[in-house]
Design a protein around this motif. Structure first.
Motif, PDB file in Angstrom:
ATOM      1  N   ALA A 127       0.849  -1.197   0.000  1.00 28.06           N
ATOM      2  CA  ALA A 127       0.000   0.000   0.000  1.00 28.06           C
ATOM      3  C   ALA A 127       0.886   1.248   0.000  1.00 28.06           C
ATOM      4  O   ALA A 127       1.267   1.749  -1.057  1.00 28.06           O
ATOM      5  CB  ALA A 127      -0.938  -0.024   1.211  1.00 28.06           C
ATOM      6  N   GLN A 128       1.236   1.760   1.202  1.00 35.23           N
ATOM      7  CA  GLN A 128       2.089   2.945   1.263  1.00 35.23           C
ATOM      8  C   GLN A 128       3.433   2.731   0.566  1.00 35.23           C
ATOM      9  O   GLN A 128       4.021   3.675   0.019  1.00 35.23           O
ATOM     10  CB  GLN A 128       2.329   3.359   2.721  1.00 35.23           C
ATOM     11  CG  GLN A 128       1.095   3.926   3.413  1.00 35.23           C
ATOM     12  CD  GLN A 128       0.272   2.848   4.099  1.00 35.23           C
ATOM     13  OE1 GLN A 128       0.423   1.653   3.812  1.00 35.23           O
ATOM     14  NE2 GLN A 128      -0.589   3.261   5.027  1.00 35.23           N
ATOM     15  N   THR A 129       3.913   1.491   0.552  1.00 36.28           N
ATOM     16  CA  THR A 129       5.178   1.203  -0.139  1.00 36.28           C
ATOM     17  C   THR A 129       5.059   1.494  -1.630  1.00 36.28           C
ATOM     18  O   THR A 129       6.034   1.923  -2.265  1.00 36.28           O
ATOM     19  CB  THR A 129       5.592  -0.256   0.094  1.00 36.28           C
ATOM     20  OG1 THR A 129       5.751  -0.477   1.496  1.00 36.28           O
ATOM     21  CG2 THR A 129       6.892  -0.587  -0.618  1.00 36.28           C
ATOM     22  N   ALA A 130       3.882   1.268  -2.186  1.00 38.35           N
ATOM     23  CA  ALA A 130       3.672   1.592  -3.605  1.00 38.35           C
ATOM     24  C   ALA A 130       3.887   3.078  -3.847  1.00 38.35           C
ATOM     25  O   ALA A 130       4.481   3.489  -4.850  1.00 38.35           O
ATOM     26  CB  ALA A 130       2.267   1.170  -4.043  1.00 38.35           C
ATOM     27  N   ALA A 131       3.400   3.898  -2.916  1.00 37.28           N
ATOM     28  CA  ALA A 131       3.587   5.346  -3.029  1.00 37.28           C
ATOM     29  C   ALA A 131       5.072   5.698  -2.944  1.00 37.28           C
ATOM     30  O   ALA A 131       5.560   6.584  -3.672  1.00 37.28           O
ATOM     31  CB  ALA A 131       2.798   6.065  -1.942  1.00 37.28           C
ATOM     32  N   ALA A 132       5.797   5.026  -2.057  1.00 33.08           N
ATOM     33  CA  ALA A 132       7.227   5.305  -1.911  1.00 33.08           C
ATOM     34  C   ALA A 132       7.991   4.949  -3.183  1.00 33.08           C
ATOM     35  O   ALA A 132       8.874   5.696  -3.629  1.00 33.08           O
ATOM     36  CB  ALA A 132       7.786   4.526  -0.723  1.00 33.08           C
ATOM     37  N   ILE A 133       7.655   3.804  -3.777  1.00 33.32           N
ATOM     38  CA  ILE A 133       8.315   3.397  -5.019  1.00 33.32           C
ATOM     39  C   ILE A 133       8.010   4.383  -6.139  1.00 33.32           C
ATOM     40  O   ILE A 133       8.904   4.810  -6.885  1.00 33.32           O
ATOM     41  CB  ILE A 133       7.887   1.971  -5.410  1.00 33.32           C
ATOM     42  CG1 ILE A 133       8.404   0.959  -4.385  1.00 33.32           C
ATOM     43  CG2 ILE A 133       8.385   1.619  -6.813  1.00 33.32           C
ATOM     44  CD1 ILE A 133       7.844  -0.434  -4.571  1.00 33.32           C
ATOM     45  N   ALA A 134       6.737   4.758  -6.259  1.00 36.28           N
ATOM     46  CA  ALA A 134       6.340   5.710  -7.302  1.00 36.28           C
ATOM     47  C   ALA A 134       7.037   7.050  -7.112  1.00 36.28           C
ATOM     48  O   ALA A 134       7.509   7.669  -8.078  1.00 36.28           O
ATOM     49  CB  ALA A 134       4.823   5.889  -7.299  1.00 36.28           C
ATOM     50  N   HIS A 135       7.120   7.496  -5.865  1.00 39.24           N
ATOM     51  CA  HIS A 135       7.797   8.770  -5.577  1.00 39.24           C
ATOM     52  C   HIS A 135       9.279   8.681  -5.945  1.00 39.24           C
ATOM     53  O   HIS A 135       9.854   9.625  -6.511  1.00 39.24           O
ATOM     54  CB  HIS A 135       7.637   9.122  -4.100  1.00 39.24           C
ATOM     55  CG  HIS A 135       8.352  10.380  -3.700  1.00 39.24           C
ATOM     56  ND1 HIS A 135       8.020  11.611  -4.208  1.00 39.24           N
ATOM     57  CD2 HIS A 135       9.391  10.578  -2.860  1.00 39.24           C
ATOM     58  CE1 HIS A 135       8.820  12.535  -3.686  1.00 39.24           C
ATOM     59  NE2 HIS A 135       9.669  11.930  -2.860  1.00 39.24           N
ATOM     60  N   GLY A 136       9.895   7.549  -5.647  1.00 35.18           N
ATOM     61  CA  GLY A 136      11.297   7.372  -6.005  1.00 35.18           C
ATOM     62  C   GLY A 136      11.522   7.395  -7.508  1.00 35.18           C
ATOM     63  O   GLY A 136      12.466   8.029  -8.000  1.00 35.18           O
ATOM     64  N   LEU A 137      10.650   6.721  -8.254  1.00 35.88           N
ATOM     65  CA  LEU A 137      10.757   6.727  -9.710  1.00 35.88           C
ATOM     66  C   LEU A 137      10.570   8.134 -10.270  1.00 35.88           C
ATOM     67  O   LEU A 137      11.292   8.565 -11.180  1.00 35.88           O
ATOM     68  CB  LEU A 137       9.709   5.792 -10.320  1.00 35.88           C
ATOM     69  CG  LEU A 137       9.889   4.291 -10.072  1.00 35.88           C
ATOM     70  CD1 LEU A 137       8.657   3.530 -10.537  1.00 35.88           C
ATOM     71  CD2 LEU A 137      11.138   3.768 -10.789  1.00 35.88           C
TER      72      LEU A 137
END
Length: 443
Positions: A127-137
């Motif tokens: 969930a929140q990890t998806a947001a972190a990955i997207a933000h990193g990309l």
């Protein structure tokens, strides 16, 4: 940048953290959705790919071109986008693998042509990890612009809300798509199933997918994005001499041979050739032609039918003995050998115009970008196969890999036959292709 005035057109570049995130399914669904709204949607597929473009062409009702700056050239890609923008209401580009994978990568292409990226993510199990990955990309490079995120295979609205709340305001959740096996596209050992084999099934899936898009709680994906400028390349268009004037090129095209870029056919036509299609599976005889092209495909799925069409096989052997030019690529190479052993382990006789035996080898294979170093000239190409060929003649040379010093795919030339696992991209060297399909092809 060109000094000519730009043409403005809405555009999105769909990318992902990795392969198998749902890019093709979502690109096809978007193409069909906006097409149903009366919009002209032009889709491009990055990298070497034959199967996805057929799916995307059916979804959009428009031709789909490859977009690869190494294989096609930067100016060719720029002019292709510019020409599409003249008539399109929306341009969609589907990336390959992950956002920063490959040379050039999806990020490289998006940065070069100023197209905003949308990150497609399979969010199952996070969930929140998806947001972190997207933000990193989105922040990894400063020269790309990311318009938002698509959360694919989302479990529930609560699941979507957790991702939505965790994303920064500058990176909106454009769509949260629930898991739905009815919109997934059918696959086999080299990728997606060919569109011609499952046209009716695809229509059902496209229509289901448009409803799937509309069921999202977020509407950002269902409105046209802002228009961006597309410029023509600065250099003047190449003057192409009709080196194949009055030549007729026969192209094998059926369920066994279908890996054909439309741009390759257009390249032959630009050289003055007339292209005719025939089926090694169904036609009893060859058409009256001056050259033959056997592209890649799935001959391993049609070994018995190919081996039983004795009359056209005999025509092809006579054509070969006459010394006329033949280009056999990948699946065409397998068809040219003495025998081919299919996925079930059954062996069938093939053309026998090139000594050797072909056999499928499960999941192991070879892929990658290479330059075909031919006596007629160097042509950009790529390999993607899960078969092997044994007891073949000595090659005249090998492909040159894009980034690795090891020899690439072997290249064979006998009489007028040129055969290799390499899939050639004709526009990269029109003169070499003209020589290949003319008397100069004889070695």
């Amino acid at each position: 940048m060109s000094t000519a005035p730009p043409i403005y057109c809405p555009a999105l570049f769909l990318t992902a953290p990795a392969s198998n995130q749902g890019k093709t399914t979502i690109t096809a669904a978007l193409a069909r959705y906006f097409t149903m709204q009366g919009k002209v949607v032009r889709v491009f597929k990055t990298g070497p790919d034959y199967l996805d473009p057929l799916i995307l062409a059916q979804a959009s009702g428009q031709p789909v071109e490859p977009l690869d700056m190494w294989m096609a050239g930067e100016e060719h890609c720029q002019n292709s986008l510019y020409e599409a923008a003249k008539t399109a209401d929306l341009i969609l580009v589907e990336g390959a693998m992950g956002m920063f994978d490959g040379e050039p990568s999806s990020a490289d292409l998006a940065a070069r042509f100023g197209i905003p990226l949308v990150i497609v993510m399979d969010v199952k199990g996070m969930a929140q990890t998806a947001a972190a990955i997207a933000h990193g990309l989105a922040t990894y490079r400063s020269d790309v612009m990311v318009a938002g995120v698509i959360a694919n295979r989302c479990g529930s609205e609560r699941h979507a809300q957790l991702i939505r709340d965790a994303l920064p305001k500058t990176l909106p959740l454009l769509s949260s798509l629930k898991r739905d096996d009815e919109v997934s596209l059918p696959e086999r050992h080299l990728g997606l199933v060919q569109a011609d084999e499952v046209k009716e099934e695809l229509e059902v899936r496209f229509n289901t997918a448009t409803q799937w898009l509309q069921n999202t709680q977020d509407i950002g994906l269902l409105t046209l994005p802002d228009a961006i400028p597309f410029y023509p390349a600065e250099t003047k268009p190449e003057i192409i001499e009709p080196l194949l004037a009055d030549k007729v090129i026969g192209i094998a095209k059926d369920a066994a041979f279908s890996f054909i870029y439309d741009t390759n056919v257009m390249a032959l036509e630009s050289l003055g050739a007339r292209c005719v299609f025939f089926s090694p599976l169904k036609d009893a005889h060859l058409p009256d032609v001056d050259g033959l092209w056997f592209p890649g495909g799935y001959p391993e799925l049609h070994t018995q039918a190919l081996s039983e069409n004795l009359s056209i096989m005999q025509d092809i052997r006579h054509f070969y003995e006459s010394g006329k030019p033949i280009l056999s690529e990948c699946g065409g190479l397998l068809y040219s050998l003495d025998t081919l052993t299919d996925l079930e382990g059954d062996t069938f006789p093939m053309l026998g115009i090139l000594s050797g035996q072909g056999a499928m080898r499960g999941k192991r294979g070879c892929q990658g970008m290479q330059t075909a170093c031919l006596p007629q000239g160097e042509v950009r190409a790529h390999a993607h196969h899960r078969s092997r060929s044994d007891n073949t003649p000595d090659p005249i040379g090998y492909g040159r890999r894009q980034r690795h010093p090891a020899p690439g795919e072997p290249i064979f030339q006998e009489k007028g036959l040129t055969a290799s696992y390499l899939h050639l991209y004709f526009p990269s060297n029109l003169t070499a292709i003209a020589n290949l399909f003319s008397a100069a092809a004889k070695v």
